[in-house]
Scaffold this motif. Sequence first.
Motif, mmCIF file in Angstrom:
data_model
loop_
_atom_site.group_PDB
_atom_site.id
_atom_site.type_symbol
_atom_site.label_atom_id
_atom_site.label_comp_id
_atom_site.label_asym_id
_atom_site.label_seq_id
_atom_site.Cartn_x
_atom_site.Cartn_y
_atom_site.Cartn_z
ATOM 1 N N ARG A 130 19.714 -9.875 -3.710
ATOM 2 C CA ARG A 130 18.648 -8.899 -3.984
ATOM 3 C C ARG A 130 18.897 -7.548 -3.327
ATOM 4 N NH1 ARG A 130 14.905 -12.957 -2.772
ATOM 5 N NH2 ARG A 130 14.422 -11.868 -0.844
ATOM 6 N N ASP A 159 19.542 -0.273 0.292
ATOM 7 C CA ASP A 159 19.273 -1.186 1.410
ATOM 8 C C ASP A 159 20.466 -1.312 2.355
ATOM 9 O OD1 ASP A 159 16.768 -1.703 0.344
ATOM 10 O OD2 ASP A 159 17.486 -3.409 -0.836
ATOM 11 N N ARG A 219 7.507 -13.601 2.325
ATOM 12 C CA ARG A 219 7.184 -12.197 2.091
ATOM 13 C C ARG A 219 7.417 -11.332 3.314
ATOM 14 N NH1 ARG A 219 4.674 -11.608 -2.635
ATOM 15 N NH2 ARG A 219 3.700 -9.636 -2.060
ATOM 16 N N LYS A 220 8.431 -11.684 4.108
ATOM 17 C CA LYS A 220 8.774 -10.929 5.305
ATOM 18 C C LYS A 220 9.935 -9.984 5.011
ATOM 19 C CE LYS A 220 6.039 -13.062 8.357
ATOM 20 N NZ LYS A 220 5.061 -12.370 9.208
ATOM 21 N N SER A 221 9.908 -8.802 5.621
ATOM 22 C CA SER A 221 11.029 -7.866 5.556
ATOM 23 C C SER A 221 11.583 -7.687 6.964
ATOM 24 C CB SER A 221 10.574 -6.517 4.994
ATOM 25 O OG SER A 221 10.088 -6.664 3.677
ATOM 26 N N ARG A 222 12.867 -7.345 7.052
ATOM 27 C CA ARG A 222 13.469 -7.173 8.366
ATOM 28 C C ARG A 222 14.716 -6.292 8.265
ATOM 29 N NH1 ARG A 222 15.511 -12.009 6.477
ATOM 30 N NH2 ARG A 222 17.674 -12.533 6.985
ATOM 31 N N ARG A 234 14.298 -6.945 2.105
ATOM 32 C CA ARG A 234 12.924 -6.677 1.690
ATOM 33 C C ARG A 234 12.261 -7.932 1.095
ATOM 34 N NH1 ARG A 234 12.554 -1.041 1.546
ATOM 35 N NH2 ARG A 234 14.579 0.008 1.391
ATOM 36 N N GLN A 235 11.040 -8.190 1.534
ATOM 37 C CA GLN A 235 10.193 -9.228 0.931
ATOM 38 C C GLN A 235 10.954 -10.538 0.727
ATOM 39 O OE1 GLN A 235 6.625 -8.737 -0.040
ATOM 40 N NE2 GLN A 235 7.131 -7.269 1.551
ATOM 41 N N SER A 236 11.515 -11.049 1.840
ATOM 42 C CA SER A 236 12.276 -12.291 1.757
ATOM 43 C C SER A 236 11.319 -13.478 1.812
ATOM 44 C CB SER A 236 13.303 -12.339 2.879
ATOM 45 O OG SER A 236 14.155 -13.441 2.735
ATOM 46 N N ILE A 252 18.639 -3.552 5.056
ATOM 47 C CA ILE A 252 17.198 -3.786 4.938
ATOM 48 C C ILE A 252 16.993 -4.979 4.007
ATOM 49 C CG2 ILE A 252 14.961 -2.839 4.286
ATOM 50 C CD1 ILE A 252 16.120 -0.051 4.647
ATOM 51 N N GLU A 289 18.759 -13.396 -0.448
ATOM 52 C CA GLU A 289 18.593 -12.087 0.189
ATOM 53 C C GLU A 289 19.767 -11.173 -0.124
ATOM 54 O OE1 GLU A 289 16.090 -13.695 4.109
ATOM 55 O OE2 GLU A 289 18.258 -13.344 4.239
#
Length: 316
Positions: free
Chosen positions: A154, A159, A175-178, A170-172, A168, A151
Amino acid sequence: MKHLCSMTTRVEDYLYARRQVGFKLKSQGTQLLAFARFAERGCHKGPVTLELALRWAQDSHSARPITAAKRMEVLRPFIRYLQQYDPATEVPPPRLLGSTRRRPVPHSYRDEEVEALLEAAARLRPSGGLRPATYCTLFGLIAATGMRISEVLRLGRADVMFERGVLIVRQSKYRKSRLVPLHTTTVAALQRYAQLRDQFLPLATDENFFLSSWGRALNIWNAEETFCILRRQLGWIARGNYPAPRIHDLRHTFITNCLVRWYRHQINVDNAIVSLSTYVGHVRATDTYWYVSAVPELMALVSQRFERYAREIPND
């Protein structure tokens, strides 16, 4: 799907179909292609059988039962896919070789170990260059937030929201973002790094936040190699089930320290655990609760709390 198709072709068809709907299947793809080569070396013909699946799952250099169990769990979705084309395909039952959820106990870093790691990173060569600042900030961010190394690597420049004190992700995993709120000291450290990075690399076009001295995004192999160099310099001895401390153990330590603080300050962990799970990107709160049983210090605190609770229960 015809039996005349090679096993490699069947695997490639399966991976293509799954990736078309959003699944990456990187490590799983590598393993399934290894299974295909195994089947073809043995001149296997016809539908996949349970005997073939078992032979491949147990054909590993590792003697640990969990390795065979994980291999079998990688195979099962692929074999189910094949069964729709050939009902004679034998799908292994779930947990045939045991559970895949057994997790080795991680190394829990002491505060002085984290401090020593960051100091050693700051002394990397070239002295005064971008590389020492990059790795000191990189490892410090993982220790301060519990983020995964993937994470952090990336992260894009956009971000890192300095004004709001938020990252941010993204797409961890899954496929979750937080959003990851940051302490003011962490924001300050990231700002210092960004200024130094832009000073050294004013013409860099790569949008990643962390860059190598050549202006390219860092890759995980370089980060792992640098960490291993620092670990050897520091002479750490593993405390846990892994042969040596890992970068990922900084994430484990962050979660453990949060739970320890909550138990010590009598905070209701059952109410707070969901927030921590969300912060670190766990899909299930049970993944976070696992640390309570895995870390002896946490188990001791839980036992003490339960003992106080038990003494307060009136006798009938």
